[in-house]
Design an enzyme around this catalytic site. Structure first.
Site, PDB file in Angstrom:
ATOM      1  N   GLY A 296      17.070 -17.797  58.356  1.00  0.00           N
ATOM      2  CA  GLY A 296      17.517 -18.895  59.209  1.00  0.00           C
ATOM      3  C   GLY A 296      17.716 -20.164  58.403  1.00  0.00           C
ATOM      4  O   GLY A 296      18.048 -20.126  57.210  1.00  0.00           O
TER       5      GLY A 296
ATOM      6  N   VAL B  90      15.720 -22.383  57.103  1.00  0.00           N
ATOM      7  CA  VAL B  90      14.928 -22.510  55.870  1.00  0.00           C
ATOM      8  C   VAL B  90      15.161 -21.302  54.961  1.00  0.00           C
ATOM      9  O   VAL B  90      15.400 -21.453  53.759  1.00  0.00           O
ATOM     10  CB  VAL B  90      13.422 -22.630  56.185  1.00  0.00           C
ATOM     11  CG1 VAL B  90      12.633 -22.765  54.880  1.00  0.00           C
ATOM     12  CG2 VAL B  90      13.136 -23.821  57.089  1.00  0.00           C
TER      13      VAL B  90
ATOM     14  N   LYS C 172       2.789 -31.586  68.183  1.00  0.00           N
ATOM     15  CA  LYS C 172       3.913 -30.660  68.300  1.00  0.00           C
ATOM     16  C   LYS C 172       4.293 -30.563  69.771  1.00  0.00           C
ATOM     17  O   LYS C 172       3.435 -30.718  70.645  1.00  0.00           O
ATOM     18  CB  LYS C 172       3.489 -29.275  67.798  1.00  0.00           C
ATOM     19  CG  LYS C 172       4.619 -28.354  67.479  1.00  0.00           C
ATOM     20  CD  LYS C 172       5.008 -28.431  66.021  1.00  0.00           C
ATOM     21  CE  LYS C 172       6.153 -27.502  65.700  1.00  0.00           C
ATOM     22  NZ  LYS C 172       6.476 -27.482  64.274  1.00  0.00           N
TER      23      LYS C 172
END
Ligand code: NAI
Length: 346
Positions: A180, A182, A78
């Site tokens: 948001g 998702v 990440k």
């Protein structure tokens, strides 16, 4: 580096800086045992470098578990970019970030996460091939969030059946924290299936839209986790389930998109002790990485991706069976299950 003990678990952590563009980014490669480390890039305002590092380390470790449990031939990584103060040249910033990704020679592949967009990923493509999540005219690709939402939706469906003993989502009350990328898609899927929505977001315009479009009930952001509902879907940021919030949760099932929902493993135990089933975030929110991984491998096709994402429901079912046998919590059983898959693929 900042003296955080977690770091020892990671293969590689790169602090990338570029004074010309203001870039300060941390690229964390947790594991490449299964393949190159794959995970999104977050652009966020952090209070300190230590906070950014902590986020990168936790998120990249979570990606290893997520990718392993989803049977993807990728490890976990990440990146976080510390959002510069004031105005900044976004394309230049991402070009500098792309050079940092490129410097890892494919050990890390990036994609969208909170604060980054398909346009940012398209920009990165000019600098490095180790990027996915790019809309294409001639092939599958682009924003992973609808696929993430679909994976969360099928997980909720499975949980409602297996944990709540209800055959459909019709009339099931679901609290959504965060509307948001998702959360909004998830709200659409749930509404279509007949669920009754209770919603909260710091962005009042999104809440108003959900009230108008889905007949959702709006509550204050400070009240959503304690809403009187059957299912709670955390779809904002991490650590929402903690010592302060867990005692107030009234839902019997928790399944949402946010990464790292449990502040500590003890919070998972506390949920279980209260008779609440928490479906681990990295199990249910793998739809997005499944999508960008297929895109990256050139194996993308809408129907095939959706079919693979739908398989998350089978894993939820298997997890709940394993939990019964192990007399443990879903979070701990999923951790052991995922770690057993952190092996070099033949
Ligand atoms: P987003 O930034 O589009 O949405 C987050 C929403 O939460 C925003 O509408 C924001 O206003 C709201 N929010 C922030 N703080 C809040 C609070 N305290 N209470 C209520 N609402 C709040 O992010 P996105 O892409 O929807 O991701 C949501 C979560 O899911 C993140 O934790 C992300 O890491 C995770 N995730 C996202 C994936 C994707 O495909 N986008 C894939 C896997 C995980």
């Amino acid at each position: 580096l900042f003296g955080l003990p977690d770091q020892a678990a990671h293969e590689r952590v790169l602090l990338a800086t570029d004074p010309a563009t203001g870039l300060k980014a941390i690229l964390a490669v947790h594991s490449t045992a299964r393949g190159p480390a794959f995970g999104g890039c977050r652009l966020w305002h952090y209070d300190s470098e230590a906070a950014a590092l902590n986020d990168a380390l936790r998120l990249s470790q979570g990606m290893s578990l997520k990718n392993a449990l989803a049977d993807l031939p990728f490890g976990g990584g990440k990146a976080v970019i510390l959002k510069p103060q004031g105005d900044f040249d976004r394309p230049a910033l991402f070009a500098a970030f792309g050079r940092a990704v490129q410097s890892l020679n494919g050990a890390y592949i990036t994609a969208e996460d909170v604060g980054t967009t398909t346009a940012d990923m398209r920009g990165l493509q000019a600098v490095t091939p180790f990027v996915s999540g790019i809309p294409r005219d001639d092939a599958f690709g682009g924003d992973p969030s609808p696929k993430t939402a679909w994976g969360v939706f099928v997980s909720i469906q499975a949980g409602v059946r297996l944990v709540l003993g209800r055959s459909s989502l019709d009339g099931v009350r679901v609290a959504l924290q965060g509307l948001g990328a998702v959360g909004w898609h998830l709200a659409e899927f749930l509404h279509r299936a007949g669920a009754k929505l209770v919603v909260a977001d710091v962005d009042a315009a999104k809440v108003e839209r959900a009230v108008a479009q889905f007949g959702a009930v709006a509550v204050h952001v400070g009240e959503i986790l304690a809403a009187d509902v059957d299912v709670l879907a955390p779809c904002a940021l991490g650590a929402s389930l903690n010592a302060q919030t867990v005692p107030a949760v009234r839902a019997k099932l928790i399944a949402g998109a946010a990464n790292n929902q449990l502040a500590t493993p003890a919070d998972g135990d506390a949920l279980q002790a209260r008779g609440i089933c928490y479906l681990p975030d990295y199990l249910v929110n793998a739809g997005g990485i499944i999508s960008v991984a297929r895109e990256y491998r050139g194996e993308g096709e809408e129907a095939a991706v959706m079919a693979e994402v739908s398989k998350i429901a089978e894993r939820v079912e298997e997890l709940l069976q394993r939990v019964q046998k192990a007399d443990s919590t879903p979070a701990r059983v999923a951790d052991d299950w995922a770690r057993s898959k952190l092996v070099t693929l033949g």
